[in-house]
Design an enzyme around this catalytic site. Structure first.
Site, PDB file in Angstrom:
ATOM      1  N   SER A 501      52.322  21.622  37.159  1.00 25.23           N
ATOM      2  CA  SER A 501      52.908  20.761  36.017  1.00 25.23           C
ATOM      3  C   SER A 501      52.717  19.217  36.872  1.00 25.23           C
ATOM      4  O   SER A 501      51.864  18.631  37.560  1.00 25.23           O
ATOM      5  CB  SER A 501      53.289  21.052  35.216  1.00 25.23           C
ATOM      6  N   ASP A 588      44.391  27.475  31.510  1.00 21.89           N
ATOM      7  CA  ASP A 588      45.689  27.057  31.170  1.00 21.89           C
ATOM      8  C   ASP A 588      45.759  25.932  30.125  1.00 21.89           C
ATOM      9  O   ASP A 588      44.773  25.395  30.113  1.00 21.89           O
ATOM     10  CB  ASP A 588      45.700  26.037  31.922  1.00 21.89           C
ATOM     11  N   HIS A 620      48.659  28.311  32.385  1.00 22.17           N
ATOM     12  CA  HIS A 620      49.526  27.338  33.426  1.00 22.17           C
ATOM     13  C   HIS A 620      51.412  27.830  34.569  1.00 22.17           C
ATOM     14  O   HIS A 620      52.137  28.342  34.399  1.00 22.17           O
ATOM     15  CB  HIS A 620      50.615  26.074  32.290  1.00 22.17           C
TER      16      HIS A 620
END
Length: 681
Positions: A501, A588, A620
Site C-alpha cells: 500500500s 483491488d 488490497h
C-alpha cells in the site's frame, strides 16, 4: 523531553549492539515460510455472551472458517460452523443473545461486504458438514457497515448500506431472524457514523463537511444539532457514553493548543468539555478507552508508545491482570472477548518473539487456563527480538522506528530491508511481526520507521507529512538507512526496501527518487501514479476525499496535478536502476491494478527487467494462503539474489503451481486506459 529521548536512544542502541543476540555465532535454521505466513492453527477465539460456547477460526478443507465448541470441551470436540472455501473468513462476532454467529465476506477482495448469519445450534442439512449460512444483506456491489449491536433488542443490528448512494451509507435496522431490513434514515447529509447510548438510543452522528471539517451532531428525532467541530487538520471520535447517559467520552486533538489527542468528557447539551486523560509522558496520542458494559465505568486507558502502556481505572481489573501478568511475564496482555456478565475473559499474551497465546480467565475463581498457541510449531528460540530506536531525519525531525536484527550473527555490515508501513496515516507497533521474523531469519536487519505522517505522535508530526510524499516522508526512510550505516549495522551496498500500500508506494519512490540507495525493491499493491490513484478511489471514501487532497494534492487543479506528478514514481521511472518486483491483486478497489500495470509497462518499454505477480482472486493485499506462500517464495528468492540473504528453495506443489499461474510476463501487459498510456510516454 529531548534529554529523555537521548537517554532512550542510548539505551536502545546499547540493547541492540551489546545484546546476547550479537554475541551468538550460529544462525537458527531456516524457518519454513508456512510457519510464519500460513494459517494459524487456531486464532480469533470469542466467547458467546452467555458463556456456553467458544468460537474460533481454524482451517476447514484448507480455508479459514469459524468453528465452535462448548467452553469446557476440548478443542478436538469443535465442529465447523462455516464452510466458505473460496475465501477465508476473517471477521465475525456473536449476536447479543448467543443465537447467531455473524460474519462478513466479500468476493475476491473487492471489499463489497455482505453480512451472513449462522445458527450454531442448527443441524447441518443432509450431506453437509455445517449449518446453513444466511446472507442477511444479499446485495451485489454494496458494502455493509456495522454501527451498533444492541443489548435491549438482541435480534437486531443497526447497519449501514450504500445501495442507494455508493458514497454514503443509509441507516437500517436489521432483523437477524428474518433478514428484514427497515430503512431508518436516508443519508443525504454526508453522515459517516452513528453513536448509541447505553439504552441503545441513537444520540449522535458524525458529519463530513465538504470543506473537510467534521461535525458531531446531537440527534433528537429528525433534528440534528451541531455540538462539536474539528477542522480538516483535526480528528475526534466518540469512545462511548458516560454512565449518566448524558455526557460522552470524546477522543480529540481539536483546538490550536492541543497537539496530541486526549480523552475528554463532553456534554452535548452545554458543549463543555472536561479533560480526563492525556499521555503523562507527553509522547503519544491517547490510545484507547475500555468501558465495562456491566458498570458502565471506565476500566482502563491505553497509550501506544514504543510499547503499549495501560493505565488502570478499575482496581479489581488491575488486580486480575496483575495475576495474569505474573504467569506470563514479559508479554503484552490484550483482553479479546468476555461474557455478558464479564466473569469470563479471553486474554491474548504476545510479544515480539511470542506470536500469541490465548488464555481463559475466570474472574471469580481466578483460574487461568491456557487455550491455544496461534503458531505452536514456531520455536521461540529461533525468533529475533524487536527493539525501539530513534534517529534524526534530514531536517532534524526525530523518527521512531522498530529494528529487528538476525540472530546468530554479529550486528555489523548486514544486508538490510527497510519496511515502511501502509496508510500512510497509520503506524507500526511493537509485537510479533511475521515479516520481520521472516526477513531476520533470512539474515537481514529489518527497520520499520514511523515516518512523518504516521499517526499516534500528535498533529504536528502527522501534518509534517502534508505534501511530502516522495520528499521528506521518503527522507525519513533514507535517513533510517544512513542511521544503520553510521551504526555499522548496514552494508550500504546491500539495502533493500519492501512494503505494501503506501509502503509499496515508498518502495517505488525509493527506487525512483533515490536510485543509488537501494539494491532491491518489492512493491506490493503500490500506487505508482498519484493522479490516477486519487481519481479512482472508491466512492465510499468520499468522506475523506478533501482531507486526502489536503495531505497530498488536489487532482482537480492544475497546480495539484503538477504536484502529484512530481511525487509519482511513474514520472521518474526512467531513473530506476534497482531490481524490482511488483505484486498486485487484480480486484483491488483502493490501489487499482492499473497502478501496477503502469509501472511495469514503463520499465518494460525501456527494456528494464521487472518481475510481476498479479493474483486474479485478490484485492488490497493477499488473503488466500496459497497466494501469500507464492508471493513470499518468489520475494525471498528475489531478495536473496540481489542482497545475498538466505532463502528457502522448497515449496509445495500447490504453491509452485500457483506461482506459475500468478507470475505475469511483462510483455503481455496492456494498459486498459489510453490516458494512462499517454502519461508514461
Amino acid at each position: 523531553m529531548k534529554e529523555s529521548v537521548l537517554v532512550l536512544l542510548t539505551v536502545a542502541l546499547g540493547a541492540v549492539l551489546g545484546s546476547p543476540v550479537a554475541a551468538q555465532t550460529k544462525q537458527p535454521a531456516l524457518i519454513d515460510r508456512e510457519l510464519l505466513f500460513g494459517d494459524p492453527e487456531t486464532s480469533g477465539a470469542q466467547l458467546s455472551p452467555d458463556g456456553r460456547f467458544m468460537s474460533f477460526i481454524k482451517p476447514y478443507k484448507g480455508t479459514r472458517n469459524v468453528w465452535v465448541k462448548g467452553v469446557a470441551e476440548p478443542f478436538t470436540a469443535a465442529k465447523p460452523l462455516t464452510a466458505d472455501l473460496a475465501r477465508p473468513v476473517r471477521n465475525y462476532f456473536w449476536s447479543r443473545d448467543s443465537k447467531y454467529v455473524l460474519y462478513v465476506q466479500d468476493k475476491g477482495g473487492d471489499e463489497n461486504f455482505n453480512l451472513y448469519a449462522v445458527d450454531p445450534s442448527a443441524a447441518p442439512p443432509a450431506g453437509a458438514d455445517v449449518p446453513v449460512a444466511r446472507d442477511l444483506t444479499g446485495l451485489k456491489g454494496v458494502r455493509v457497515q456495522l454501527y451498533h449491536v444492541p443489548k435491549s433488542d438482541p435480534n437486531t443490528l443497526y447497519i449501514g448500506l450504500n445501495d442507494r448512494d455508493k458514497a454514503w451509507h443509509d441507516l437500517y435496522k436489521l432483523n437477524l431472524a428474518t433478514g428484514e431490513k427497515t430503512l431508518l434514515r436516508e443519508n443525504k447529509d454526508r453522515l459517516q457514523s452513528w453513536s448509541f447510548d447505553w439504552n441503545d438510543q441513537l444520540r449522535l452522528a458524525s458529519r463530513a463537511n465538504p470543506d473537510g471539517s467534521n461535525e458531531l451532531l446531537a440527534v433528537a428525532g429528525n433534528t440534528f444539532t451541531p455540538v462539536y467541530r474539528t477542522t480538516i487538520d483535526e480528528q475526534s471520535s466518540v469512545a462511548g457514553f458516560h454512565k449518566d447517559n448524558k455526557h460522552v467520552y470524546l477522543v480529540t486533538n481539536g483546538g490550536r493548543t492541543r497537539d496530541r489527542a486526549e480523552l475528554v468528557l463532553f456534554d452535548p447539551a452545554t458543549k463543555k468539555e472536561e479533560l480526563l486523560d492525556t499521555d503523562p509522558q507527553k509522547r503519544v496520542d491517547f490510545g484507547g478507552l475500555m468501558l465495562s458494559e456491566v458498570t458502565h465505568e471506565p476500566v482502563a486507558v491505553t497509550y501506544v508508545d514504543d510499547r503499549m502502556r495501560r493505565v488502570w481505572k478499575d482496581k479489581a481489573y488491575e488486580a486480575d491482570f496483575k495475576t495474569i501478568q505474573a504467569k506470563v511475564p514479559g508479554a503484552d496482555l490484550y483482553p479479546v472477548s468476555s461474557t455478558t456478565d464479564e466473569r469470563l475473559w479471553l486474554v491474548s499474551a504476545t510479544s515480539a518473539t511470542m506470536p500469541g497465546t490465548v488464555y481463559l480467565f475466570d474472574r471469580q475463581t481466578k483460574a487461568l487456563t491456557k487455550q491455544y498457541d496461534l503458531r505452536p510449531k514456531l520455536n521461540a528460540a529461533d525468533l529475533a527480538d524487536m527493539k525501539a530506536v530513534r534517529y534524526k531525519s534530514s531536517d532534524g525531525l526525530e523518527i521512531p522506528a522498530y529494528l529487528t536484527l538476525p540472530k546468530g550473527v554479529a550486528a555489523k555490515n548486514l544486508p538490510v530491508i527497510i519496511v515502511p508501513h501502509g496508510g500512510p496515516w497509520a503506524r507500526d507497533v511493537y509485537g510479533f511481526n511475521s515479516l520481520h521474523q521472516f526477513l531476520a531469519n533470512r539474515g537481514y536487519a529489518v527497520l520499520s520507521p514511523n515516518f512523518r505522517a504516521s499517526t499516534g505522535y500528535g498533529k504536528k508530526f502527522l501534518e509534517a507529512g502534508n505534501g511530502e510524499w516522495g520528499r521528506k516522508m521518503q527522507d525519513d526512510l533514507t535517513w533510517g538507512v544512513k542511521y544503520l550505516v553510521a551504526q555499522g549495522i548496514a552494508d550500504p551496498k546491500k539495502v533493500g526496501i519492501m512494503g505494501g500500500s503506501y509502503g509499496g508506494y515508498a518502495t517505488l519512490a525509493g527506487v525512483a527518487f533515490t536510485p543509488d540507495l537501494y539494491a532491491a525493491g518489492v512493491a506490493i499493491v503500490a500506487p505508482s501514479n498519484l493522479t490516477t490513484l486519487l481519481n479512482a478511489i472508491p466512492p465510499y471514501w468520499e468522506a475523506g476525499r478533501k482531507q486526502m487532497y489536503a495531505r497530498m494534492a488536489d487532482p482537480g487543479t492544475e497546480a495539484g496535478r503538477t504536484e502529484l506528478a512530481r511525487m509519482s514514481p511513474l514520472t521518474a521511472a526512467d531513473k530506476i536502476k534497482t531490481p524490482l518486483m511488483v505484486v498486485q491483486g487484480a480486484n483491488d478497489p483502493r490501489v487499482n491494478k492499473a497502478e501496477a500495470d503502469q509501472i511495469v509497462v514503463a520499465l518494460r518499454d525501456r527494456n528494464y527487467p521487472v518481475q510481476y505477480i498479479c493474483a486474479p482472486d485478490e484485492g488490497h493485499g493477499f488473503a488466500r494462503p496459497v497466494n501469500n506462500m507464492a508471493m513470499y517464495a518468489a520475494s525471498e528468492k528475489f531478495l536473496a539474489g540481489q542482497l545475498g540473504g538466505r532463502y528457502q528453495e522448497s515449496m509445495s506443489p500447490a504453491v509452485a503451481q500457483r506461482l506459475k499461474e500468478i507470475t505475469v510476463d511483462p510483455k503481455t501487459v496492456v494498459l486498459a486506459n489510453k490516458a494512462n498510456q499517454a502519461l508514461i510516454k
